[in-house]
Scaffold this motif. Structure first.
Motif, short mmCIF file in Angstrom:
data_model
loop_
_atom_site.label_atom_id
_atom_site.label_comp_id
_atom_site.label_asym_id
_atom_site.label_seq_id
_atom_site.Cartn_x
_atom_site.Cartn_y
_atom_site.Cartn_z
N LEU A 159 -9.05 -29.33 -37.25
CA LEU A 159 -8.47 -30.19 -36.55
C LEU A 159 -8.09 -31.42 -37.45
N LEU A 160 -6.79 -31.71 -37.75
CA LEU A 160 -6.58 -32.60 -38.75
C LEU A 160 -5.52 -33.52 -38.15
N GLN A 161 -5.64 -34.73 -38.53
CA GLN A 161 -4.44 -35.81 -38.21
C GLN A 161 -3.12 -35.52 -38.88
N GLU A 162 -3.21 -34.81 -40.05
CA GLU A 162 -1.77 -34.52 -40.73
C GLU A 162 -2.08 -33.24 -41.43
N ASP A 163 -1.13 -32.41 -41.66
CA ASP A 163 -1.46 -31.17 -42.41
C ASP A 163 -0.40 -30.96 -43.32
N HIS A 164 0.51 -31.61 -43.64
CA HIS A 164 1.44 -31.67 -44.59
C HIS A 164 2.32 -32.91 -44.85
N GLN A 165 2.43 -33.39 -45.94
CA GLN A 165 3.15 -34.84 -46.13
C GLN A 165 4.57 -34.62 -45.72
N ASP A 166 5.11 -33.56 -45.51
CA ASP A 166 6.77 -33.44 -45.07
C ASP A 166 6.78 -33.47 -43.60
N ILE A 167 5.85 -33.27 -42.88
CA ILE A 167 5.82 -33.21 -41.61
C ILE A 167 4.69 -34.16 -40.73
N ARG A 168 4.79 -35.20 -41.15
CA ARG A 168 3.83 -36.13 -40.42
C ARG A 168 4.43 -36.54 -39.09
N GLN A 169 5.47 -36.26 -38.73
CA GLN A 169 6.02 -36.87 -37.46
C GLN A 169 5.25 -36.08 -36.36
N TYR A 170 4.56 -34.94 -36.64
CA TYR A 170 4.01 -34.35 -35.71
C TYR A 170 2.55 -34.34 -35.96
N SER A 171 1.73 -34.77 -34.73
CA SER A 171 0.25 -34.86 -35.09
C SER A 171 -0.47 -35.02 -33.79
N PRO A 172 -1.64 -34.47 -33.78
CA PRO A 172 -2.56 -33.74 -34.67
C PRO A 172 -2.32 -32.36 -34.99
N TRP A 173 -3.07 -31.87 -35.80
CA TRP A 173 -3.03 -30.20 -36.18
C TRP A 173 -4.10 -29.49 -36.01
N LEU A 174 -3.74 -28.16 -35.58
CA LEU A 174 -4.66 -27.14 -35.70
C LEU A 174 -4.12 -26.68 -37.09
N ALA A 175 -5.06 -26.53 -38.11
CA ALA A 175 -4.77 -26.22 -39.58
C ALA A 175 -5.94 -25.16 -39.97
N SER A 176 -5.38 -24.45 -40.92
CA SER A 176 -6.24 -23.62 -42.02
C SER A 176 -6.96 -22.71 -40.90
N LEU A 177 -6.31 -21.96 -40.05
CA LEU A 177 -7.13 -20.88 -39.16
C LEU A 177 -7.09 -19.79 -40.10
N TYR A 178 -8.23 -19.43 -40.55
CA TYR A 178 -8.54 -18.29 -41.18
C TYR A 178 -9.58 -17.35 -40.57
N VAL A 179 -9.34 -16.09 -40.82
CA VAL A 179 -10.27 -15.18 -40.46
C VAL A 179 -10.55 -14.05 -41.77
N ARG A 180 -11.95 -13.87 -42.10
CA ARG A 180 -12.12 -13.12 -43.12
C ARG A 180 -11.41 -11.86 -42.94
N PRO A 181 -10.81 -11.02 -44.06
CA PRO A 181 -10.00 -9.79 -43.47
C PRO A 181 -10.82 -8.76 -43.06
N GLU A 182 -12.13 -8.64 -43.26
CA GLU A 182 -12.97 -7.58 -42.96
C GLU A 182 -13.20 -7.70 -41.32
N THR A 183 -12.90 -8.97 -40.74
CA THR A 183 -13.42 -9.39 -39.24
C THR A 183 -12.14 -9.32 -38.48
N ARG A 184 -11.07 -9.25 -39.11
CA ARG A 184 -9.67 -9.56 -38.45
C ARG A 184 -9.41 -8.41 -37.28
N GLY A 185 -8.91 -8.64 -36.17
CA GLY A 185 -8.56 -7.83 -35.18
C GLY A 185 -9.77 -7.85 -34.21
N GLN A 186 -10.91 -8.61 -34.32
CA GLN A 186 -12.07 -8.79 -33.24
C GLN A 186 -11.96 -9.81 -32.40
N GLY A 187 -10.98 -10.91 -32.39
CA GLY A 187 -10.97 -11.80 -31.44
C GLY A 187 -11.42 -13.09 -32.12
#
Length: 158
Positions: free
Chosen positions: A68-96
């Motif tokens: 959860l970030l205040q800003e996620d990219h310098q080119d789109i600061r007009q939108y805030s705050p951000w859900l960012a960097s949602l990452y799931v390890r490849p071996e656990t994808r598809g499990q919710g």
């Protein structure tokens, strides 16, 4: 699976930083694992912006993360705050794991008084987010990528 604050599991920071740079580095070609790790270490508070949540298995190994970030990219600061960097390890994808992390991030934002939360994704992920209540907000170009900014209204409880 349980979701906890990264600040309580600092042993995972270096591996998570490497995964983030590998997954998201196309947008920031000069971004290093050391910089990513430093950013994650700065997420030292719970129920705050910035912060990072980890999905953990029963053994305490990390399955995925979201920030959860205040800003996620310098080119789109007009939108805030951000859900960012949602990452799931490849071996656990598809499990919710990703859905649980995204929902928890939205809830945490709502508990902080955030009314609307944003994220950006490639067109291939729009349907996945739409199925979880997000709506298309704007299309933007970030470096070499054309991305969709999505938005969601937050509720007041985590």
């Amino acid at each position: 699976m349980r979701i906890e604050w990264l600040r309580d599991h600092p042993r995972h920071i270096d591996a998570l930083a490497a995964a983030h740079v590998e997954a998201f580095g196309r947008l920031l070609p000069d971004w290093t694992v050391a910089q990513a790790a430093e950013e994650l270490r700065s997420h030292s508070q719970a129920r705050a912006i910035p912060t990072t949540l980890l999905a953990l298995d029963d053994a305490g190994d990390w399955l995925g993360s979201v920030s959860l970030l205040q800003e996620d990219h310098q080119d789109i600061r007009q939108y805030s705050p951000w859900l960012a960097s949602l990452y799931v390890r490849p071996e656990t994808r598809g499990q919710g794991v990703g859905a649980a992390l995204a929902a928890r991030c939205v809830a945490e934002a709502g508990a902080l008084g955030v009314r609307e939360l944003y994220l950006y994704c490639t067109p291939a992920l729009v349907a996945w987010y739409r199925a979880r209540g997000w709506r298309e907000h704007a299309q933007v170009t970030l470096g070499p990528l054309h991305v969709q900014v999505m938005a969601i209204e937050c509720t007041g409880e985590a």
